[in-house]
Design an enzyme around this catalytic site. Structure first.
Site, PDB file in Angstrom:
ATOM      1  CE  LYS A  52      23.563  40.422  18.741  1.00  0.00           C
ATOM      2  NZ  LYS A  52      23.912  41.031  20.030  1.00  0.00           N
ATOM      3  CD  GLN A  96      21.790  43.209  22.210  1.00  0.00           C
ATOM      4  OE1 GLN A  96      22.214  42.095  21.936  1.00  0.00           O
ATOM      5  NE2 GLN A  96      22.205  44.290  21.560  1.00  0.00           N
ATOM      6  CG  ASP A 119      28.183  39.476  23.399  1.00  0.00           C
ATOM      7  OD1 ASP A 119      28.211  39.629  22.162  1.00  0.00           O
ATOM      8  OD2 ASP A 119      27.221  39.790  24.113  1.00  0.00           O
TER       9      ASP A 119
HETATM   10  N1  GUN Z   1      24.748  45.939  22.371  1.00  0.00           N
HETATM   11  C1  GUN Z   1      25.290  46.464  21.246  1.00  0.00           C
HETATM   12  N2  GUN Z   1      26.148  45.586  20.667  1.00  0.00           N
HETATM   13  C2  GUN Z   1      26.158  44.491  21.449  1.00  0.00           C
HETATM   14  C3  GUN Z   1      26.827  43.239  21.379  1.00  0.00           C
HETATM   15  O1  GUN Z   1      27.629  42.968  20.480  1.00  0.00           O
HETATM   16  N3  GUN Z   1      26.550  42.358  22.368  1.00  0.00           N
HETATM   17  C4  GUN Z   1      25.704  42.646  23.382  1.00  0.00           C
HETATM   18  N4  GUN Z   1      25.507  41.715  24.313  1.00  0.00           N
HETATM   19  N5  GUN Z   1      25.060  43.793  23.480  1.00  0.00           N
HETATM   20  C5  GUN Z   1      25.278  44.702  22.510  1.00  0.00           C
END
Ligand code: GUN
Length: 293
Positions: A52, A96, A119
């Protein structure tokens, strides 16, 4: 059969975002800024967050990575969330998941200001999505809709079967596909672990979205000739054929299903690359205040 190339589309979208960022800079505007909170050292989470951050750099965004150790308290984490909520330089941020067990994940998600929740996990964004208001849509469903659009796959009036009902994928994509209007208007069936006649219902679908997290669950007998198959699965399955010792495996038995399809996404290189660009798109929307005006 046409392969849906998520990698190629994601690169096109990144290039489009990079141009927008350049234009913002030229006009003297503020560069979009995404922050990510990462707790602990889980290998999967480290990789996701590193990707990211790297993607932010590629399109010219500012990014900040905030790390906590596994033993962080909920109070400490919530204090950081409040700090980011009030930081005018941060346009959007993510925490996350998963989080360590001493932390109530839902409490953390709900503490995020919904106008910075890129998100799309906050109940306000989920609720706004359900009633068709502008909202941050979570990355995977947002990415799937974009793939269908860019490949001009008609969904109005089609029978879509969604396999799985998770908060992050199955539930939101089923809502989006059934909504009134562009890239909606489908007849949607959600199938899950308690569904009866699952194979038969699947075999009647024009479009299958497989989001169960069960490697190679969808077999050829469950797919109608000419169907569109979107594979969201990304399970790490042990393999002696790769250097890493595992192989990313989808929810679809690709080799036997692909010949029956009009369109199909591969794993890897299908839905996966679209999720990060969807997060970037949400961050751009947050920076431009296009959802919460
Ligand atoms: N863990 C796995 N996929 C995601 C996501 O798209 N966002 C977040 N914050 N955590 C994750």
């Amino acid at each position: 059969m046409e392969l849906i190339d998520g990698k190629k589309i994601s690169l096109e979208i990144k290039a489009e975002i990079a141009i927008e960022v350049e234009n913002i800079k030229k006009a003297g505007g503020k560069v979009p800024h995404l922050a990510a909170i990462l707790v602990g050292h889980d290998g999967g989470s480290e990789t996701y967050v590193a990707n990211k951050v790297k993607s932010c750099e590629e399109v010219g965004f500012k990014s900040s990575l905030i790390r906590f150790e596994d033993n962080v308290t909920e109070k400490e984490l919530l204090a950081k969330v409040h700090e980011l909520n009030n930081d005018n330089d941060i346009d959007g941020f993510i925490v996350q998941l998963p989080l360590p067990k001493q932390i109530n994940e839902q409490a953390v998600i709900e503490a995020i200001d919904s106008s910075k929740d890129v998100d799309g996990f906050h109940p306000v964004n989920v609720g706004r999505t359900v009633i068709g208001l502008p909202s941050f849509i979570s990355a995977t469903p947002f990415g799937i809709i974009e793939l269908l659009k860019r490949y001009k796959i008609e969904i109005s009036g089609k029978h879509c079967v969604v396999l799985g009902r998770s908060n992050i994928v199955g539930r939101p994509i089923s809502i989006l596909l059934s909504q009134k209007g562009s890239y909606g208007d489908a007849t949607v069936t959600v199938l899950h672990s308690r569904s009866k006649n699952l194979e038969q219902i699947c075999a009647s679908a024009d479009i299958i979205i497989a989001a169960l997290g069960q490697p190679e669950f969808v077999k050829a007998n469950m797919v109608k000739q000419g169907a569109v198959v979107i594979d969201v699965g990304t399970t790490r399955v042990k393999s002696e054929l790769t250097k890493s010792g595992f192989k990313l495996t989808g929810d679809v038995k690709f080799d036997e299903v692909a010949p029956k399809c009009s369109f199909i996404t591969p794993v890897p290189g299908g839905v996966g690359p679209m999720t990060i660009v969807s997060l970037l798109r949400n961050t751009l929307l947050a920076a431009k205040k296009e959802i919460y005006k």
